[in-house]
Design a protein around this motif. Structure first.
Motif, mmCIF file in Angstrom:
data_model
loop_
_atom_site.group_PDB
_atom_site.id
_atom_site.type_symbol
_atom_site.label_atom_id
_atom_site.label_comp_id
_atom_site.label_asym_id
_atom_site.label_seq_id
_atom_site.Cartn_x
_atom_site.Cartn_y
_atom_site.Cartn_z
ATOM 1 N N ILE A 1 6.465 -0.322 2.438
ATOM 2 C CA ILE A 1 6.266 0.308 1.126
ATOM 3 C C ILE A 1 4.899 -0.061 0.563
ATOM 4 O O ILE A 1 4.201 0.773 -0.027
ATOM 5 C CB ILE A 1 7.397 -0.106 0.165
ATOM 6 C CG1 ILE A 1 8.739 0.473 0.648
ATOM 7 C CG2 ILE A 1 7.105 0.353 -1.257
ATOM 8 C CD1 ILE A 1 9.946 -0.053 -0.090
ATOM 9 N N LYS A 2 4.493 -1.307 0.777
ATOM 10 C CA LYS A 2 3.173 -1.744 0.327
ATOM 11 C C LYS A 2 2.069 -0.976 1.033
ATOM 12 O O LYS A 2 1.002 -0.730 0.466
ATOM 13 C CB LYS A 2 3.019 -3.243 0.581
ATOM 14 C CG LYS A 2 1.722 -3.837 0.055
ATOM 15 C CD LYS A 2 1.667 -5.331 0.301
ATOM 16 C CE LYS A 2 0.358 -5.924 -0.217
ATOM 17 N NZ LYS A 2 0.282 -7.386 0.039
ATOM 18 N N LEU A 3 2.319 -0.563 2.275
ATOM 19 C CA LEU A 3 1.333 0.181 3.062
ATOM 20 C C LEU A 3 1.537 1.686 2.954
ATOM 21 O O LEU A 3 1.222 2.440 3.872
ATOM 22 C CB LEU A 3 1.400 -0.266 4.528
ATOM 23 C CG LEU A 3 1.002 -1.722 4.780
ATOM 24 C CD1 LEU A 3 1.202 -2.100 6.240
ATOM 25 C CD2 LEU A 3 -0.447 -1.980 4.363
ATOM 26 N N LYS A 4 2.100 2.126 1.822
ATOM 27 C CA LYS A 4 2.184 3.544 1.451
ATOM 28 C C LYS A 4 3.248 4.338 2.206
ATOM 29 O O LYS A 4 3.184 5.570 2.259
ATOM 30 C CB LYS A 4 0.819 4.248 1.622
ATOM 31 C CG LYS A 4 -0.351 3.537 0.966
ATOM 32 C CD LYS A 4 -0.143 3.349 -0.517
ATOM 33 C CE LYS A 4 -1.358 2.694 -1.174
ATOM 34 N NZ LYS A 4 -1.139 2.411 -2.597
ATOM 35 N N VAL A 5 4.226 3.665 2.804
ATOM 36 C CA VAL A 5 5.345 4.389 3.406
ATOM 37 C C VAL A 5 6.352 4.696 2.298
ATOM 38 O O VAL A 5 6.692 3.804 1.511
ATOM 39 C CB VAL A 5 6.017 3.549 4.514
ATOM 40 C CG1 VAL A 5 7.251 4.258 5.056
ATOM 41 C CG2 VAL A 5 5.031 3.272 5.635
#
Length: 407
Positions: free
Chosen positions: A383-387
């Motif tokens: 989620i932190k990496l834009k997933v």
């Protein structure tokens, strides 16, 4: 000297002149007529629909002024990508600003030849042969989410009539000074095959193959190091990777510290050793160990709730028989799982989101055992990496189903 006669000034000469005040009905009618005429001119100008310039009416040497336009202007943004495994990797891109010629005609007279020239660049395309898998076209309008166009075409089989007609339909928006952007992406893939070579000669590896092998070797080293330091304690809050000391205290291993260990191992490899065979169970160098201890003390001083050293029981350092470890090559299993996930959905939008999650897993050297034991850590990282959150949760939750179906 004759005397000038001013007698004509006498009399009722002023009565013959009619001065109309501003509130006079006749004056108002004249003013309204002028105003309405001006409004009609403005209205006509605002509703002017500019055409899309075709090759038959195009003058190559003419300077077309977008501030005083006679046709539609647009920016031509192009991009070339190369598909490797799951996602397409960016190779090169640029923008041709302020074009007036219809995209189909610009392709014929200019860009088709430029594309062929770009494919001959050995620095960008070191392989022998490449083929275009698909072409993606995106037309967007500044300050508007409507009336755009998003199309995918197989190979270079672009429906130029569809593209030109859509762009021509935006003439009214361009007349209102809306910027139009025409984006096109060409997705290429290297053609590989078992081509025969001359007898006694070893086939020369392409730069792409060498890079792939090097990445695979690096991934193997990282995977073994991750596996070595993967924390298996149920009560440890330091994870997913820890360094237990002789008293059973866990010290959190940060990604930067793991990276330092990898660099140290590579720098001290003996002759004949490779990334795939070098020993990873080494004594941590003093400078890295000092960094780990300093970070642990700092976390304790900050009184972070998850930074307290946790004791680990001896029985917990050995994985239990029912831990569900995934056997086999870690990288291959992860790739199988990623491809399996794509087969579970038909929606192109969902597949694109899953491809982002798959690429994050590959880039971060995650493997199925780590994901199974630390699903929350992996989901938070994704989620932190834009997933998208829903995709991240699916990614960490479907592994057991994948393993059951595999059996």
């Amino acid at each position: 000297m004759e005397t000038t006669d001013f007698d004509w000034l006498n009399g009722n000469w002023a009565s013959n002149l009619e001065f109309l005040p501003s509130d006079s009905p006749r004056a108002g009618t004249a003013a309204e007529a002028d105003s309405q005429a001006g409004e009609r001119v403005d209205q006509t100008g605002s509703e002017l629909v500019l055409p899309l310039l075709r090759l038959s009416g195009w003058e190559a040497d003419k300077q077309y002024d977008k501030n005083n336009p006679v046709c539609i202007h647009y920016d031509f943004r192009w991009k070339i990508s190369q598909r490797e495994n799951i996602r397409a990797r960016h190779i090169c891109s640029n923008t041709d600003p302020d074009l007036v010629l219809a995209p189909s005609d610009f392709w014929k007279v200019n860009f088709e030849a430029r594309l062929e020239t770009l494919l001959q660049d050995e620095d960008k395309f070191p392989g022998d042969t490449y083929t275009c898998e698909e072409t993606i076209i995106e037309i967007s309008i500044e300050r508007s989410r409507q009336r755009g166009l998003s199309k995918r075409y197989p190979k270079l089989e672009i429906n130029w009539q569809e593209v030109d007609e859509h762009l021509e339909g935006l003439g009214d928006l361009f007349s209102k000074r809306r910027k139009i952007i025409f984006g096109i992406e060409f997705v290429y893939k290297e053609v590989t095959g078992d081509s025969t070579t001359a007898k006694g000669k070893k086939k020369k590896k392409s730069a792409t193959e060498a890079q792939k092998q090097q990445r695979a070797a690096n991934a193997g080293l990282w995977s073994r190091l991750y596996e070595l330091h993967r924390c298996r304690s149920k009560h440890c809050k330091q994870g997913p990777h820890c360094l237990p000391d002789e008293r059973g205290n866990h010290r959190k291993l940060l990604p930067a510290q793991l990276e330092e260990i990898v660099y140290y191992i590579k720098a001290n490899m003996e002759e004949g050793e490779t990334e795939e065979t070098v020993k990873v169970d080494i004594e941590i160098p003093p400078h890295i160990l000092r960094n780990i201890l300093d970070n642990s003390r700092k976390r304790k001083a900050d009184n972070s709730p998850d930074c307290r050293h946790c004791k680990v029981h001896v029985s917990e350092t050995i994985p239990s028989e029912d831990s569900g470890d995934v056997e086999g090559d870690r990288h291959a299993k992860l790739e199988e799982y990623c491809n399996w996930g794509l087969t579970q959905v038909d929606s192109e939008r969902w597949r694109n989101a899953l491809q982002i999650a798959n690429q994050v897993a590959m880039d971060q050297f995650l493997e199925l055992n780590t994901i199974l034991q630390h699903p929350k850590v992996v989901a938070d990282l994704m989620i932190k990496l834009k997933v998208p959150p829903g995709i991240a949760l699916q990614f960490v939750s479907n592994i057991k189903k994948f393993l059951r179906e595999e059996k």
